[in-house]
Design an enzyme around this catalytic site. Structure first.
Site, PDB file in Angstrom:
ATOM      1  N   TYR A   1     -12.592  -7.281  -6.880  1.00 39.66           N
ATOM      2  CA  TYR A   1     -11.791  -8.368  -7.439  1.00 39.66           C
ATOM      3  C   TYR A   1     -11.245  -9.214  -6.300  1.00 39.66           C
ATOM      4  O   TYR A   1     -10.774  -8.678  -5.298  1.00 39.66           O
ATOM      5  CB  TYR A   1     -10.627  -7.790  -8.253  1.00 39.66           C
ATOM      6  CG  TYR A   1      -9.679  -8.824  -8.823  1.00 39.66           C
ATOM      7  CD1 TYR A   1     -10.089  -9.688  -9.831  1.00 39.66           C
ATOM      8  CD2 TYR A   1      -8.370  -8.932  -8.352  1.00 39.66           C
ATOM      9  CE1 TYR A   1      -9.221 -10.633 -10.353  1.00 39.66           C
ATOM     10  CE2 TYR A   1      -7.484  -9.874  -8.878  1.00 39.66           C
ATOM     11  CZ  TYR A   1      -7.920 -10.720  -9.884  1.00 39.66           C
ATOM     12  OH  TYR A   1      -7.051 -11.648 -10.402  1.00 39.66           O
TER      13      TYR A   1
ATOM     14  N   ASP B   1     -11.743  -9.221   2.259  1.00 45.49           N
ATOM     15  CA  ASP B   1     -10.572  -9.443   1.415  1.00 45.49           C
ATOM     16  C   ASP B   1      -9.666  -8.232   1.589  1.00 45.49           C
ATOM     17  O   ASP B   1      -9.856  -7.187   0.987  1.00 45.49           O
ATOM     18  CB  ASP B   1     -10.998  -9.618  -0.049  1.00 45.49           C
ATOM     19  CG  ASP B   1      -9.808  -9.890  -0.959  1.00 45.49           C
ATOM     20  OD1 ASP B   1      -8.656  -9.762  -0.480  1.00 45.49           O
ATOM     21  OD2 ASP B   1     -10.021 -10.215  -2.141  1.00 45.49           O
TER      22      ASP B   1
ATOM     23  N   LYS C   1      -0.169  -9.534  -1.054  1.00 47.79           N
ATOM     24  CA  LYS C   1       0.601  -8.311  -1.308  1.00 47.79           C
ATOM     25  C   LYS C   1       1.533  -7.947  -0.134  1.00 47.79           C
ATOM     26  O   LYS C   1       2.548  -8.599   0.013  1.00 47.79           O
ATOM     27  CB  LYS C   1      -0.353  -7.189  -1.733  1.00 47.79           C
ATOM     28  CG  LYS C   1      -1.082  -7.613  -3.030  1.00 47.79           C
ATOM     29  CD  LYS C   1      -1.882  -6.579  -3.748  1.00 47.79           C
ATOM     30  CE  LYS C   1      -2.314  -7.118  -5.103  1.00 47.79           C
ATOM     31  NZ  LYS C   1      -3.729  -7.325  -5.315  1.00 47.79           N
TER      32      LYS C   1
HETATM   33  C1  LIG Z   1      -4.473  -8.656  -5.870  1.00 47.35           C
HETATM   34  C2  LIG Z   1      -5.742  -9.065  -5.244  1.00 47.35           C
HETATM   35  C3  LIG Z   1      -6.119 -10.414  -5.143  1.00 47.35           C
HETATM   36  C4  LIG Z   1      -5.350 -11.517  -5.817  1.00 47.35           C
HETATM   37  O1  LIG Z   1      -4.071 -11.655  -5.325  1.00 47.35           O
HETATM   38  P1  LIG Z   1      -2.965 -12.386  -6.244  1.00 47.35           P
HETATM   39  O2  LIG Z   1      -1.776 -12.460  -5.344  1.00 47.35           O
HETATM   40  O3  LIG Z   1      -2.789 -11.524  -7.436  1.00 47.35           O
HETATM   41  O4  LIG Z   1      -3.495 -13.721  -6.579  1.00 47.35           O
HETATM   42  C5  LIG Z   1      -7.238 -10.731  -4.405  1.00 47.35           C
HETATM   43  N1  LIG Z   1      -7.975  -9.778  -3.810  1.00 47.35           N
HETATM   44  C6  LIG Z   1      -7.657  -8.473  -3.904  1.00 47.35           C
HETATM   45  C7  LIG Z   1      -8.498  -7.470  -3.192  1.00 47.35           C
HETATM   46  C8  LIG Z   1      -6.549  -8.073  -4.640  1.00 47.35           C
HETATM   47  O5  LIG Z   1      -6.265  -6.782  -4.769  1.00 47.35           O
END
Ligand SMILES: *Cc1c(COP(=O)(O)O)cnc(C)c1O
Length: 426
Positions: free
Chosen positions: A144, A239, A267
């Site tokens: 994701y 990511d 995060k």
């Molecule tokens: C949470 C998450 C996102 C998206 O971040 P948001 O702050 O919710 O937009 C993107 N990549 C990864 C791997 C994530 O866990």
């Protein structure tokens, strides 16, 4: 467990917020429950509006690695507030945070701060396309990367079939440049590069997948991605929105010793406030406006309050490297308790302070094996844990997050509750 006030608030919220929540997973739909509404949190504990106390293993989906209401973070935010909430002009905090990011993750020579992980990834992909003058990107099934249009894609029947959007409202044209490979499957990546190599701008990957439950990269998988992107002059984007500052202070790239061209953060980098970041080699980042031709902007980007929380969190992590050993040991104890209780009925994946208990007897190494999980069994387990004061992500396919605030006592109590679980046979 009394949940009268939560239930009432959920009903009221549903009259003016879609589904009663501002992010779908919060609705507890996958576990056949209604959500508990949170009033406050402190350390490892979270408290709902009905006065129930839980040991929290969501930690706001990762940001609260120091626990809730950590003194330094709260004080930094309070102090920052006194000077104003936002100026729409550069501030010293932005410089301090970006410099700190580079110190901890040296591949992020240049950084741009944004306000969410979604925004960070979306922007990094735009930069990769601008830099390479190519349109295609490769993503992995089950990874994701936020909810931007081009990334809401699931694979067709085979890795080489055309990608179709995963969400209504995303034009097929937006995802036609997104190619899908299988996580931990080098052959699926190679096939795509053989066919489309000259047009692939980048591979984007969660170096440890944590959005189909926690799935570890096979030995050599990340290095393989590094090699093939180099060979085809494509970029490698990690990511690290979850893994950044969690797997180690330098993220997954430090942990595995594989260095991407671009990195995205979210995060933890905001310490509980809305911050995202993307960055990488100077030569690549020089593509971004005002230096280069790739446009990206944000009214609240680098917000002074949000950056204060991020700086405080990263500084504490940097000055207390023993935190990483501690949270890993705590996680190991939870994993062992789950294995002791469930044996071959579950597959427990964990690394550092990330963990998932999959209700399947198969080893979970990719999207397909994750999908063999019995989500009804998970839902029963989730309900039991919640009723016994353990707050976990309300989905089989999310990670558990362990924080520095989780005490030996919290962990032992949680292990005991896991060991006493009796429902799965039923
Ligand atoms: C949470 C998450 C996102 C998206 O971040 P948001 O702050 O919710 O937009 C993107 N990549 C990864 C791997 C994530 O866990």
């Amino acid at each position: 467990m009394n949940s009268k006030i939560s239930k009432d608030l959920f009903e009221k919220s549903k009259t003016c917020i879609l589904g009663g929540v501002n992010s779908p997973v919060r609705a507890f739909q996958a576990v056949n429950r209604t959500p508990v509404f949170i009033e406050r949190a402190k350390g490892s504990k979270i408290y709902d509006v009905d006065g129930n106390e839980y040991i929290d293993y969501v930690c706001s989906w990762g940001p609260c690695i120091l626990g809730h209401c950590e003194k330094g973070v709260i004080e930094a935010v309070q102090k920052a507030c006194e000077n104003g909430l936002t100026f729409g002009a550069p501030t010293k905090n932005e410089y301090i945070l970006a410099k700190l990011i580079r110190e901890l993750i040296p591949s992020m020579e240049m950084t741009r701060l944004v306000s969410s992980g979604t925004e960070a990834v979306m922007s990094a992909i735009r930069v990769a396309r601008g830099y390479t003058n190519r349109d295609m990107i490769v993503k992995f099934r089950g990874c994701y990367h936020g909810h931007s249009d081009g990334l809401l894609v699931k694979a067709g029947s085979g890795a080489l079939t055309q990608s179709v959007p995963d969400s209504k409202g995303v034009p097929a044209d937006y995802t036609k440049n997104t190619l899908i490979a299988d996580y931990n499957n080098e052959k699926s990546v190679e096939d795509l590069f053989e066919k489309y190599g000259d047009t692939i701008a980048a591979i984007i990957v969660e170096p440890v997948a944590a959005n189909m439950g926690v799935v570890l990269p096979k030995n050599g998988f990340l290095q393989y991605l590094r090699n093939i992107t180099t060979k085809y002059n494509s970029l490698l984007i990690f990511d690290e929105v979850i893994t950044g500052f969690r797997l180690s202070i330098g993220g997954a790239q430090e942990y595995y010793g594989v260095i991407p061209d671009l990195t995205t953060l979210g995060k933890i980098v905001g310490g509980g406030m809305p911050v995202g970041a993307y960055g990488g080699k100077k030569e690549i980042m020089d593509m971004v406006a005002p230096i280069g031709p790739v446009y990206q902007a944000g009214t609240l980007s680098g917000n002074p309050i949000a950056t204060a929380a991020g700086i405080s969190t990263l500084t504490t992590l940097k000055n207390n490297p023993d935190i990483y050993n501690k949270i890993e040991l705590q996680t190991n104890k939870l994993a062992k308790a789950a294995k002791d209780r469930f044996g071959d009925q579950v597959s427990v994946n964990h690394i550092g302070s990330l963990m998932s208990i999959f209700f399947t007897n198969q080893e979970v190494v990719d999207f397909d094996s994750a999908m063999t999980s019995d989500t009804e069994n998970f839902a029963k387990y989730f309900g039991y844990m919640l009723d016994h004061g353990i707050y976990q992500a309300p989905s089989q396919y999310e990670a558990m997050f362990i924080s520095n605030a989780h005490s030996d006592e919290d962990i032992e109590k949680t292990c005991e509750i896991i060991r006493n679980y009796t429902q799965i046979e039923g």
